[in-house]
Enzyme design. Structure first.
Site, PDB file in Angstrom:
ATOM      1  N   GLY A  71      -9.026 -46.872  77.044  1.00 44.25           N
ATOM      2  CA  GLY A  71     -10.270 -46.115  77.128  1.00 44.25           C
ATOM      3  C   GLY A  71     -11.470 -47.003  77.417  1.00 44.25           C
ATOM      4  N   THR A  72     -11.485 -48.179  76.812  1.00 41.98           N
ATOM      5  CA  THR A  72     -12.629 -49.088  77.003  1.00 41.98           C
ATOM      6  C   THR A  72     -12.771 -49.462  78.474  1.00 41.98           C
ATOM      7  OG1 THR A  72     -12.401 -49.937  74.753  1.00 41.98           O
ATOM      8  CG2 THR A  72     -13.579 -51.334  76.335  1.00 41.98           C
ATOM      9  N   ASN A 153     -16.060 -39.312  68.384  1.00 41.96           N
ATOM     10  CA  ASN A 153     -14.931 -39.836  67.615  1.00 41.96           C
ATOM     11  C   ASN A 153     -15.146 -39.816  66.107  1.00 41.96           C
ATOM     12  OD1 ASN A 153     -16.712 -41.726  69.034  1.00 41.96           O
ATOM     13  ND2 ASN A 153     -15.844 -43.273  67.708  1.00 41.96           N
ATOM     14  N   GLN A 181     -11.307 -39.065  72.816  1.00 38.61           N
ATOM     15  CA  GLN A 181     -11.062 -38.462  71.511  1.00 38.61           C
ATOM     16  C   GLN A 181     -10.667 -36.993  71.632  1.00 38.61           C
ATOM     17  OE1 GLN A 181     -10.470 -39.352  67.773  1.00 38.61           O
ATOM     18  NE2 GLN A 181     -11.482 -40.878  69.012  1.00 38.61           N
ATOM     19  N   HIS A 203      -3.149 -44.242  73.364  1.00 39.13           N
ATOM     20  CA  HIS A 203      -2.796 -44.359  71.940  1.00 39.13           C
ATOM     21  C   HIS A 203      -3.483 -43.302  71.082  1.00 39.13           C
ATOM     22  CE1 HIS A 203      -6.386 -46.506  70.130  1.00 39.13           C
ATOM     23  NE2 HIS A 203      -6.621 -46.775  71.395  1.00 39.13           N
ATOM     24  N   THR A 239      -1.303 -55.948  88.602  1.00 35.80           N
ATOM     25  CA  THR A 239       0.081 -55.460  88.757  1.00 35.80           C
ATOM     26  C   THR A 239       0.263 -54.174  87.952  1.00 35.80           C
ATOM     27  OG1 THR A 239       0.891 -57.708  89.075  1.00 35.80           O
ATOM     28  CG2 THR A 239       2.508 -56.061  88.367  1.00 35.80           C
ATOM     29  N   CYS A 328     -26.130 -47.334  54.658  1.00 37.71           N
ATOM     30  CA  CYS A 328     -26.562 -48.582  55.299  1.00 37.71           C
ATOM     31  C   CYS A 328     -27.585 -49.399  54.535  1.00 37.71           C
ATOM     32  CB  CYS A 328     -27.166 -48.250  56.640  1.00 37.71           C
ATOM     33  SG  CYS A 328     -28.681 -47.339  56.490  1.00 37.71           S
TER      34      CYS A 328
HETATM   35  N1  PLP Z   1     -14.023 -43.783  73.587  1.00 38.18           N
HETATM   36  C1  PLP Z   1     -13.826 -43.158  72.415  1.00 38.18           C
HETATM   37  C2  PLP Z   1     -14.554 -41.882  72.140  1.00 38.18           C
HETATM   38  C3  PLP Z   1     -12.962 -43.693  71.459  1.00 38.18           C
HETATM   39  O1  PLP Z   1     -12.780 -43.059  70.302  1.00 38.18           O
HETATM   40  C4  PLP Z   1     -12.304 -44.923  71.754  1.00 38.18           C
HETATM   41  C5  PLP Z   1     -11.407 -45.558  70.760  1.00 38.18           C
HETATM   42  O2  PLP Z   1     -11.684 -45.580  69.586  1.00 38.18           O
HETATM   43  C6  PLP Z   1     -12.528 -45.539  73.003  1.00 38.18           C
HETATM   44  C7  PLP Z   1     -13.396 -44.932  73.892  1.00 38.18           C
HETATM   45  C8  PLP Z   1     -11.856 -46.820  73.377  1.00 38.18           C
HETATM   46  O3  PLP Z   1     -10.507 -46.615  73.724  1.00 38.18           O
HETATM   47  P1  PLP Z   1      -9.440 -47.815  73.690  1.00 38.18           P
HETATM   48  O4  PLP Z   1      -9.117 -48.043  72.265  1.00 38.18           O
HETATM   49  O5  PLP Z   1      -8.252 -47.311  74.441  1.00 38.18           O
HETATM   50  O6  PLP Z   1     -10.059 -48.974  74.355  1.00 38.18           O
END
Ligand code: PLP
Length: 386
Positions: A71-72, A153, A181, A203, A239, A328
């Site tokens: 996702g990142t 999330n 999410q 995942h 790859t 916090c």
């Molecule tokens: N975006 C959201 C809303 C997420 O909850 C997450 C993971 O926690 C990510 C992006 C990042 O995904 P990844 O863990 O596959 O890099």
């Protein structure tokens, strides 16, 4: 151990494990999917079948599906790639919300700090949703990309992507959606969501870590992040990870097939869990009140009279795996940016997230454990009671 942290990562589905094992087989998974020989062609077939499965699950064309490392990377590719392409047409303004995942927020901030873009960050509502009108009000003639998540999330707040996407399409502004999410429980379908880019992560829906998907609508200009062998229509060099891609697709298909039933089951279980948490008193459920705008998987609560760190430690010691985002006001305890942006950072809080393996027994045990731990902490004075 009771595992209620499926939003962090969920249990791998059998379909994904089998696909992974199949393509990691030393005979079958031998070829590089870009090689012209028989072994390569076989691996390539696995990648292309995986692409077709993902496309079918998303209501997309296979040409629009690009595999990433998660996702990142999908978020970074969409946000930066669309922004750089739009900058070539003189557009250098970005719009996002304050509750996005850091993969989006830090990407747009980086573009603003290092690459001459200007940025508007739209505040969320207290329930974590982002108002479409506020986002559209921030759009300007030089807006390059709008990036808004399908579902948050932490709070499970769901946004109206269909309305946002249509309005942005009319204005000719590129729209990216982080659906990482959302996918497990929400019907993610780009034929109903007119967006240009969308991020998924395997995942989160029963696939392995380290693989994800960037839906990138063909014809929308994008500049690649990674340069190299030019794989995946030149947008994502590297790859092909045939085994991971196949496992991602198997999980995506299984999750999409199971989604309606899972959703119906989780709504009941999540409400039961929320009621169990509330039974200890002094508990506030966060996120949207209307289940139509809340992921079925998420129960987010704030708890009076306990210290955030002590709560985290106590729940973990008692065998309950949940996420805590702390209040916090002291030391290293920092509220998440989501809780700060929504004004929900006044108390210690807990996110329990349910998934495809969650049972009624898990929920009952979790509610019991929570009551015991909170009861003990309150009796002991909690250490910094709020
Ligand atoms: N975006 C959201 C809303 C997420 O909850 C997450 C993971 O926690 C990510 C992006 C990042 O995904 P990844 O863990 O596959 O890099």
């Amino acid at each position: 151990m009771i595992y209620l942290d499926h939003a962090a990562t969920t249990v791998p589905r059998d379909e994904a494990r089998h696909a992974l094992a199949r393509w990691l087989d030393p005979q079958l998974g031998l070829g590089n999917a870009s090689s012209a020989h028989a072994a390569g062609r076989r691996a390539r077939l696995a990648v292309e079948e995986a692409r077709e499965q993902i496309a079918a699950a998303l209501g997309a064309s296979p040409n629009d599906v690009v595999f990433t490392s998660g996702g990142t990377e999908a978020d970074n590719l969409a946000v930066k790639g669309l922004a750089w392409a739009a900058a070539e047409r003189g557009r250098r303004h970005l719009v996002t919300s304050a509750v996005e995942h850091p993969a989006v927020l830090d990407s747009v901030r980086w573009l603003a700090e290092h690459d001459g873009f200007t940025l508007t960050v739209v505040p969320p509502r207290r329930d974590g949703r982002v108002d479409v009108e506020r986002v559209l009000a921030a759009v300007r003639d030089d807006t390059a990309v709008v990036s808004i998540m399908a579902a948050n999330n932490e709070l499970g707040a769901v946004n109206d992507i269909a309305t946002l996407g249509s309005a942005l399409r009319e204005r000719g502004v590129a729209c990216h959606v982080d659906a990482v999410q959302a996918y497990a429980t929400l019907h993610v379908d780009v034929s109903a969501w007119p967006v240009d880019a969308l991020a998924l992560s395997a995942h989160k829906f029963g696939g392995p870590g380290g693989v994800g998907v960037a839906y990138l609508r063909r014809g929308v200009p994008i500049v690649p992040l990674l340069h190299g062998g030019g794989q995946d229509r030149g947008v994502r060099s590297g790859t092909f990870a045939a085994a991971l891609d196949a496992a991602c697709a198997a999980a995506a298909t299984a999750a999409a097939t199971d989604r309606s039933a899972l959703n119906a089951r989780l709504i009941v279980l999540a409400d039961r869990l929320a009621a169990g948490f509330a039974a200890v008193g002094g508990v506030r459920r966060n996120g949207p009140g209307d289940p139509a705008w809340r992921l079925a998987s998420h129960v987010h609560v704030s708890v009076q009279g306990v210290d955030a760190e002590a709560l985290l430690f106590g729940l973990d010691q008692a065998g309950l795996c949940v996420s805590t985002a702390s209040a916090c006001h002291s030391g290293a305890n920092r509220a998440s940016h989501v809780l700060t942006a929504t004004g929900l950072d006044d108390l210690a809080s807990v996110r329990a997230s349910l998934g495809w393996t969650t049972t009624k027994e898990d929920i009952e045990a979790a509610a019991e454990t929570f009551a015991e731990v909170v009861g003990k902490l309150r009796a002991a004075g909690g250490g910094g009671v709020r």
